[in-house]
Scaffold this motif. Structure first.
Motif, PDB file in Angstrom:
ATOM      1  N   THR A   3       0.794  -1.203   0.000  1.00  0.00           N
ATOM      2  CA  THR A   3       0.000   0.000   0.000  1.00  0.00           C
ATOM      3  C   THR A   3       0.823   1.246   0.000  1.00  0.00           C
ATOM      4  O   THR A   3       1.771   1.400   0.727  1.00  0.00           O
ATOM      5  N   THR A   6      -2.596   6.893  -1.651  1.00  0.00           N
ATOM      6  CA  THR A   6      -3.896   6.806  -2.292  1.00  0.00           C
ATOM      7  C   THR A   6      -4.391   8.204  -2.655  1.00  0.00           C
ATOM      8  O   THR A   6      -5.575   8.462  -2.745  1.00  0.00           O
ATOM      9  N   THR A  54      -6.750   3.467  -9.293  1.00  0.00           N
ATOM     10  CA  THR A  54      -7.321   3.666  -7.956  1.00  0.00           C
ATOM     11  C   THR A  54      -6.624   4.757  -7.165  1.00  0.00           C
ATOM     12  O   THR A  54      -6.997   5.040  -6.027  1.00  0.00           O
ATOM     13  N   VAL A  56      -3.400   4.643  -6.268  1.00  0.00           N
ATOM     14  CA  VAL A  56      -2.231   4.098  -5.569  1.00  0.00           C
ATOM     15  C   VAL A  56      -1.044   4.225  -6.531  1.00  0.00           C
ATOM     16  O   VAL A  56      -0.473   3.245  -6.996  1.00  0.00           O
ATOM     17  N   CYS A 135       0.465  -4.086  -6.297  1.00  0.00           N
ATOM     18  CA  CYS A 135      -0.551  -3.816  -5.280  1.00  0.00           C
ATOM     19  C   CYS A 135      -1.136  -5.146  -4.801  1.00  0.00           C
ATOM     20  O   CYS A 135      -1.808  -5.846  -5.567  1.00  0.00           O
ATOM     21  N   GLU A 340     -10.934   3.870  -3.262  1.00  0.00           N
ATOM     22  CA  GLU A 340     -10.261   3.304  -4.424  1.00  0.00           C
ATOM     23  C   GLU A 340     -11.280   2.854  -5.471  1.00  0.00           C
ATOM     24  O   GLU A 340     -11.096   3.097  -6.674  1.00  0.00           O
TER      25      GLU A 340
END
Length: 379
Positions: A3, A6, A54, A56, A135, A340
């Motif tokens: 992670t 974000t 998303t 990320v 991810c 996300e």
């Protein structure tokens, strides 16, 4: 390894929007060019583009040249490798990935664990000889989309960039984990996190942008705060565990990191980070993320209780969260995976925003390989 930030890319003059389909087609073509079979290339492309889709972003297409193409060039990834079954006990399977592309192999691992869960109620697939999986959440969600629960953990092979609390030598990696579960009619609950306060990707993104990082991400050899993100790759800045300092909970992050090391690498017999060879010298980061290990544990609730009862209770669980009173009316209570999924839906319609520098980089990759380049959407 997983992670990451974000925070979505900010639309404007510094970004180019590209259709999701165009990014998937381009990325799959790049992987096929390097010898990845067609079906695997498509799966790997979806896993990599998922980061940008998303928000990320540090685990998205920025890693195409910085990580995956280098793995091919250095021979550290075998694009056509066939994973080998070393042990099959029905509900539990041990595989040797033989350096297959982790972006594909991790999805296949979760799918196999899900198939065993449908048969036995629970399925565990543990893997050695793996490469970077991107991810972790995109793989774990494959089980949740089928109404199942998934825990996916991955160590960082023999890469050592983080010190145990109170230790002088770096012995572990960021050791990410992901957990995914159905949330009724909503997008699944997907927790995707490193066991460090931030993953390396966020630090390196700041280094590329030429910006300082907040105190609390890195520390020097004596435990003093470091705000220069370049210190990570210089070897004089160490990531901190989730929780920060021992007084504020670092042993929780460290404990989770060891959980991942034991379940993700010790179980399948993959490369371990901790090694006495790292004790000598300055204790600076060492090793490479080779012989990564990961483990997928999938549970099929429908094999243990009535599926409709499980789904009803899952709906009630997340209804209670998202409908709860808030401190600020414009900031409702949400859960990991919500934003996300919301961002993916938005970008699926309007295009994925890529930083101009990354867009140019992808254009150059296309030119170098003789492939059609992804085109930007009209403003």
């Amino acid at each position: 390894m997983t992670t990451t930030s974000t925070t979505p890319a900010t639309p404007g003059t510094a970004t180019r929007r590209v259709a999701v389909g165009a990014l998937l087609d381009f990325t799959a073509a790049v992987f096929r060019h390097h010898g990845v079979p067609r079906n695997r290339a498509g799966t790997a492309a979806r896993a990599l583009v998922h980061g940008d889709l998303t928000g990320v972003t540090s685990h998205g297409l920025t890693n195409l040249t910085r990580l995956y193409l280098k793995l091919f060039a250095d021979g550290r990834c075998d694009p056509a490798a066939e994973p080998e079954v070393l042990a099959d006990r029905g509900a539990a399977v041990l595989l040797d990935s033989h350096r297959a592309l982790g972006l594909w192999a991790a999805s296949e691992t979760v799918d196999l664990a899900a198939e065993r869960a449908l048969e036995y109620g629970v399925g565990l697939v543990t893997v050695r000889g793996a490469t970077h999986l991107g991810c972790a959440g995109v793989h774990a969600r494959r089980a949740a989309d089928r109404g199942m629960i998934c825990l996916l953990v991955s160590n960082c092979g023999q890469q050592r960039i983080i010190r145990p609390p109170g230790g002088r030598s770096a012995l572990l990696g960021t050791n990410p984990l992901a957990f995914a579960a159905p949330a009724g009619p909503r997008a699944p609950f997907v927790l995707d996190m490193s066991t460090t306060v931030v993953p390396t990707g966020r630090v390196r993104a700041a280094a590329r942008a030429g910006t300082d990082i907040p105190p609390g991400w890195l520390e020097d050899a004596e435990g003093r705060p470091v705000t220069d993100p370049r210190a990570l790759d210089r070897g004089d800045g160490y990531l901190k565990w989730l929780g920060g300092d021992p007084e504020t909970g670092a042993f929780k992050g460290y404990g989770l990191g060891l959980l991942v090391e034991a379940l993700g690498a010790l179980l399948p017999g993959a490369g371990l980070g901790p090694d006495p060879a790292a004790w000598s010298g300055s204790g600076s980061p060492s090793g490479r993320d080779d012989d990564i290990g990961f483990t997928a544990l999938v549970i099929a609730p429908a094999r243990l209780r009535r599926e409709d009862e499980f789904q009803t209770q899952a709906t009630a669980l997340f209804d209670a969260l998202t409908g709860s009173p808030t401190l600020h009316q414009d900031h409702p209570v949400r859960y990991p995976g919500w934003y996300e999924a919301e961002r993916a839906a938005e970008y699926g319609k309007s295009g994925v925003p890529l930083p101009a520098a990354l867009f140019t980089e992808l254009q150059q990759v296309a030119a170098d390989l003789g492939l059609p380049a992804p085109a930007a959407l009209a403003d």
